[in-house]
Write a protein that holds these residues in place. Sequence first.
Motif, PDB file in Angstrom:
ATOM      1  N   ALA A 151     -11.004   0.514   1.767  1.00  0.00           N
ATOM      2  CA  ALA A 151     -12.327   0.035   2.173  1.00  0.00           C
ATOM      3  C   ALA A 151     -12.236  -1.403   2.684  1.00  0.00           C
ATOM      4  O   ALA A 151     -12.795  -1.739   3.731  1.00  0.00           O
ATOM      5  N   LEU A 152     -11.508  -2.239   1.952  1.00  0.00           N
ATOM      6  CA  LEU A 152     -11.426  -3.658   2.325  1.00  0.00           C
ATOM      7  C   LEU A 152     -10.731  -3.839   3.683  1.00  0.00           C
ATOM      8  O   LEU A 152     -11.191  -4.603   4.533  1.00  0.00           O
ATOM      9  N   LEU A 153      -9.637  -3.088   3.899  1.00  0.00           N
ATOM     10  CA  LEU A 153      -8.919  -3.224   5.179  1.00  0.00           C
ATOM     11  C   LEU A 153      -9.794  -2.722   6.338  1.00  0.00           C
ATOM     12  O   LEU A 153      -9.746  -3.259   7.443  1.00  0.00           O
ATOM     13  N   SER A 154     -10.611  -1.694   6.066  1.00  0.00           N
ATOM     14  CA  SER A 154     -11.514  -1.192   7.113  1.00  0.00           C
ATOM     15  C   SER A 154     -12.581  -2.240   7.422  1.00  0.00           C
ATOM     16  O   SER A 154     -12.938  -2.463   8.579  1.00  0.00           O
ATOM     17  N   MET A 155     -13.094  -2.881   6.354  1.00  0.00           N
ATOM     18  CA  MET A 155     -14.132  -3.904   6.556  1.00  0.00           C
ATOM     19  C   MET A 155     -13.541  -5.118   7.277  1.00  0.00           C
ATOM     20  O   MET A 155     -14.198  -5.738   8.116  1.00  0.00           O
ATOM     21  N   ALA A 156     -12.278  -5.424   6.963  1.00  0.00           N
ATOM     22  CA  ALA A 156     -11.613  -6.559   7.621  1.00  0.00           C
ATOM     23  C   ALA A 156     -11.560  -6.311   9.132  1.00  0.00           C
ATOM     24  O   ALA A 156     -11.791  -7.217   9.939  1.00  0.00           O
ATOM     25  N   ALA A 157     -11.299  -5.040   9.519  1.00  0.00           N
ATOM     26  CA  ALA A 157     -11.228  -4.711  10.950  1.00  0.00           C
ATOM     27  C   ALA A 157     -12.576  -4.977  11.621  1.00  0.00           C
ATOM     28  O   ALA A 157     -12.644  -5.527  12.726  1.00  0.00           O
ATOM     29  N   ALA A 158     -13.679  -4.599  10.923  1.00  0.00           N
ATOM     30  CA  ALA A 158     -15.015  -4.823  11.493  1.00  0.00           C
ATOM     31  C   ALA A 158     -15.269  -6.324  11.678  1.00  0.00           C
ATOM     32  O   ALA A 158     -15.827  -6.759  12.689  1.00  0.00           O
ATOM     33  N   GLY A 202      -6.633   3.949  -5.223  1.00  0.00           N
ATOM     34  CA  GLY A 202      -6.692   2.753  -4.375  1.00  0.00           C
ATOM     35  C   GLY A 202      -7.616   2.843  -3.170  1.00  0.00           C
ATOM     36  O   GLY A 202      -7.299   2.383  -2.085  1.00  0.00           O
ATOM     37  N   LYS A 203      -8.822   3.452  -3.377  1.00  0.00           N
ATOM     38  CA  LYS A 203      -9.784   3.538  -2.266  1.00  0.00           C
ATOM     39  C   LYS A 203     -10.320   2.165  -1.885  1.00  0.00           C
ATOM     40  O   LYS A 203     -10.634   1.907  -0.740  1.00  0.00           O
ATOM     41  N   THR A 204     -10.441   1.275  -2.905  1.00  0.00           N
ATOM     42  CA  THR A 204     -11.047  -0.040  -2.627  1.00  0.00           C
ATOM     43  C   THR A 204     -10.246  -0.815  -1.584  1.00  0.00           C
ATOM     44  O   THR A 204     -10.818  -1.470  -0.713  1.00  0.00           O
ATOM     45  N   PRO A 221       0.827  -1.211   0.000  1.00  0.00           N
ATOM     46  CA  PRO A 221       0.000   0.000   0.000  1.00  0.00           C
ATOM     47  C   PRO A 221       0.865   1.267   0.000  1.00  0.00           C
ATOM     48  O   PRO A 221       1.991   1.258   0.487  1.00  0.00           O
ATOM     49  N   THR A 222       0.294   2.363  -0.519  1.00  0.00           N
ATOM     50  CA  THR A 222       1.019   3.641  -0.526  1.00  0.00           C
ATOM     51  C   THR A 222       0.974   4.234   0.885  1.00  0.00           C
ATOM     52  O   THR A 222       0.186   3.801   1.727  1.00  0.00           O
ATOM     53  N   ARG A 223       1.790   5.277   1.077  1.00  0.00           N
ATOM     54  CA  ARG A 223       1.841   5.922   2.394  1.00  0.00           C
ATOM     55  C   ARG A 223       0.461   6.469   2.775  1.00  0.00           C
ATOM     56  O   ARG A 223      -0.005   6.288   3.887  1.00  0.00           O
ATOM     57  N   SER A 224      -0.228   7.120   1.790  1.00  0.00           N
ATOM     58  CA  SER A 224      -1.510   7.728   2.189  1.00  0.00           C
ATOM     59  C   SER A 224      -2.587   6.662   2.419  1.00  0.00           C
ATOM     60  O   SER A 224      -3.497   6.868   3.226  1.00  0.00           O
ATOM     61  N   GLN A 225      -2.473   5.503   1.765  1.00  0.00           N
ATOM     62  CA  GLN A 225      -3.423   4.411   2.061  1.00  0.00           C
ATOM     63  C   GLN A 225      -3.233   3.938   3.506  1.00  0.00           C
ATOM     64  O   GLN A 225      -4.190   3.757   4.256  1.00  0.00           O
ATOM     65  N   THR A 226      -1.955   3.772   3.893  1.00  0.00           N
ATOM     66  CA  THR A 226      -1.656   3.304   5.252  1.00  0.00           C
ATOM     67  C   THR A 226      -2.162   4.309   6.281  1.00  0.00           C
ATOM     68  O   THR A 226      -2.766   3.939   7.295  1.00  0.00           O
ATOM     69  N   GLU A 227      -1.943   5.623   5.992  1.00  0.00           N
ATOM     70  CA  GLU A 227      -2.399   6.660   6.936  1.00  0.00           C
ATOM     71  C   GLU A 227      -3.922   6.685   7.052  1.00  0.00           C
ATOM     72  O   GLU A 227      -4.476   6.826   8.141  1.00  0.00           O
ATOM     73  N   ALA A 228      -4.613   6.536   5.890  1.00  0.00           N
ATOM     74  CA  ALA A 228      -6.081   6.569   5.906  1.00  0.00           C
ATOM     75  C   ALA A 228      -6.621   5.407   6.743  1.00  0.00           C
ATOM     76  O   ALA A 228      -7.527   5.584   7.563  1.00  0.00           O
ATOM     77  N   VAL A 229      -6.022   4.209   6.564  1.00  0.00           N
ATOM     78  CA  VAL A 229      -6.486   3.043   7.331  1.00  0.00           C
ATOM     79  C   VAL A 229      -6.258   3.296   8.826  1.00  0.00           C
ATOM     80  O   VAL A 229      -7.133   3.022   9.655  1.00  0.00           O
ATOM     81  N   LYS A 262      -7.458  12.006   2.867  1.00  0.00           N
ATOM     82  CA  LYS A 262      -7.185  12.123   1.424  1.00  0.00           C
ATOM     83  C   LYS A 262      -6.162  11.093   0.993  1.00  0.00           C
ATOM     84  O   LYS A 262      -5.168  10.883   1.684  1.00  0.00           O
ATOM     85  N   LEU A 263      -6.402  10.481  -0.165  1.00  0.00           N
ATOM     86  CA  LEU A 263      -5.373   9.615  -0.756  1.00  0.00           C
ATOM     87  C   LEU A 263      -4.719  10.432  -1.857  1.00  0.00           C
ATOM     88  O   LEU A 263      -5.385  10.859  -2.794  1.00  0.00           O
ATOM     89  N   THR A 264      -3.417  10.665  -1.719  1.00  0.00           N
ATOM     90  CA  THR A 264      -2.796  11.597  -2.665  1.00  0.00           C
ATOM     91  C   THR A 264      -1.875  10.936  -3.684  1.00  0.00           C
ATOM     92  O   THR A 264      -1.585  11.517  -4.711  1.00  0.00           O
ATOM     93  N   GLU A 265      -1.379   9.708  -3.396  1.00  0.00           N
ATOM     94  CA  GLU A 265      -0.496   9.104  -4.412  1.00  0.00           C
ATOM     95  C   GLU A 265      -1.264   8.075  -5.241  1.00  0.00           C
ATOM     96  O   GLU A 265      -2.302   7.597  -4.839  1.00  0.00           O
ATOM     97  N   LYS A 266      -0.676   7.757  -6.408  1.00  0.00           N
ATOM     98  CA  LYS A 266      -1.233   6.648  -7.185  1.00  0.00           C
ATOM     99  C   LYS A 266      -0.510   5.380  -6.758  1.00  0.00           C
ATOM    100  O   LYS A 266       0.663   5.432  -6.403  1.00  0.00           O
TER     101      LYS A 266
END
Length: 701
Positions: free
Chosen positions: A311-318, A306-308, A274-282, A448-452
């Motif tokens: 979303a998946l990692l957040s759902m995994a936590a639930a 990479g919003k999906t 995952p990118t840095r901003s994906q990790t931060e968002a999670v 915000k997710l800022t990188e690709k």
Amino acid sequence: MRPALLDPLFASVSSLPGVGPKLGELLARLLGREDAEDARVLDLLFHAPSSIVDRRNQPGIALAPEGVIVTITGRIDRHQPPPPGKSSMPYRVFLHDQTGELALTFFRAKGDWLSKALPIDETVTVSGKVDWFNGRASMVHPDYMVKASEAQNLPLVEPIYPMTAGLSSKVLRKAIDGALARLPVMPEWADPALAQKQGFPEVDEAFRALHDPRDEMDIDPQSPARRRLAYDEFLAGQVSLSLVRQKLRKVAGRPVHATGAISKRILAALPFSPTRSQTEAVADILKDMAGNQRMLRLLQGDVGSGKTLVALLSMAAAVESGGQAVLMAPTEILARQHFSTISKLADAAGITVDVLTGRTKGREREAILERIASGETQIVIGTHALFQDAVAYHDLALAIVDEQHRFGVHQRLRLTAKGISPHMLVMTATPIPRTLVLAAFGDMDVSKLTEKPAGRKPIQTVTVPTERIGDIVSRLKSAISEGKKAYWICPLVEESEESDLMSAEERHATLAQVFGANVGLVHGRMSGSEKDAVMLAFKNGELRLLVATTVVEVGVDVPDATIMVIEHAERFGLAQLHQLRGRVGRGDEASTCILLYKGPLSETGHARLSILRDTEDGFVIAEEDLKLRGEGELLGTRQSGTPGFRIASLEAHGDLLEIARKDAAYLLEKDPELTSARGEAIRTLLYLHRRDEAIRFLRAG
């Protein structure tokens, strides 16, 4: 209960004098309402004029400038009807003043009517545009003709309103005057110190001034009347968002304690990290969900950021915490696509996933509903079918809504109303400028997710005039023979009489002559199953070229499509072009986006296409788009459940939005149930702006 004071304004427009069924329908269309019943007197008050006609210019005939509206007073000399049998020739009436002669010109006019309206030797006042031919002045179909003795009835300054076909300005004006006559004196809901500092008139005065502009200054967005009404609109929006938030926050959230067991397996199955901003968002999301308050977070990620996965990692936590999660998408295509992406990773992690849409029928549907109710299904993906009463959850811990701007506050509340108070994550691929985030989603925290994601290549964007369409087709031919895939986007479904836009159906027919059976067509009038079948054939490579309308804009994922042609690019908004461009460049091959435009471009059209050529940063593009077009179009307001402001504009009144937000927060802190005198006035304001769902919260509170 709505205050009785507002009842006259909530009557249907058909209750106004002179408004019959036919006119009622026209007014409803103009006001963006379903039908005459749904269009209220109030909507006419909010229909603001866009400019004025100034008839105070009375230069005399000889000095009348070409093509400008003037008012002339003169004496009628003679009538010149067309020769017998030549009804296509004009009827002319000549008049003079001290400076010269003017011909009033009428086509297909009734002579007897004109001789009564303009009798010889009568002094009359006429108003309209003057044209000059060979040194002679002419006024075609004057806007007004009155006897000079009645000239005081001539409106010298007239507001010009946005119109709809079949409606005349006189008729609209009469309806608006009828609406103004019903305007009550409103209680004052603005803070007195603020109203004084800003020079706000009282509400009823502001509406009257809005519809009675005396000069250009009154039409300006910064005029006191417009600023007053813009502030009210922002305040109504901010108070209702705060009430919703207050209510949603009141219902305690259930803490989600992630163990990391499932997400570890998902991350291990990923071909990239995952990118840095994906990790931060999670991390933000997990932190929010671990608390006792419900999470309300907006996840903004540019196309392909990479919003999906977030979303998946957040759902995994639930799921790790023993709960269920739902992911809701705006369309069938998107829901099924999310399902195919997510189920692969979920299988690897041992999670059960089901997909539920309006098309899931019969036994299959019953079986899925049973699995959801028993808790066997841990993640459900679907469309708003997920909200229907038949769907009972075993233990819903997290709800994720994709493409927020297609779901209003109402839908978020329906989930809550089911007696479940899940954490909420809202995702959007439309980067939204900060002011808009405040206006539309003032009740949310933002990530915000800022990188690709790694491996994505930049997309080369070029602009090409329509004349060179032949070159594009031959370039496509060679690309497709090399096994590449391409999209071709058109603005309309079928050719219409008055439009020169290329329709999707017609373009499909012309391209099929070149590419044969390799070309597919997808548009919004097709049924869900037809669209899915074509998309699948394109994904599997049975089709190499897909002609489509903007239905492919949101989230359709064909990683090996590398060419995007957008026809009539000048007709699309920046954010939309950026969304469409994001359908390519999703794999590891270099991609191209070709913007075909029909010249000559307007200044805005030119600016739009060059911004797109110069940057791929959706946040930069969104800010520019807001400057160029205003927020209404940016969010596709009418259909979208986000605030389509009627008077307020974020560019012109951004400073007031900030004040309204602070004012709403202060007010609700002091008076959470709106029972003080100002609180009661604010209730009237909420009803006036059709924000009554927020008031229902007070009652349910």
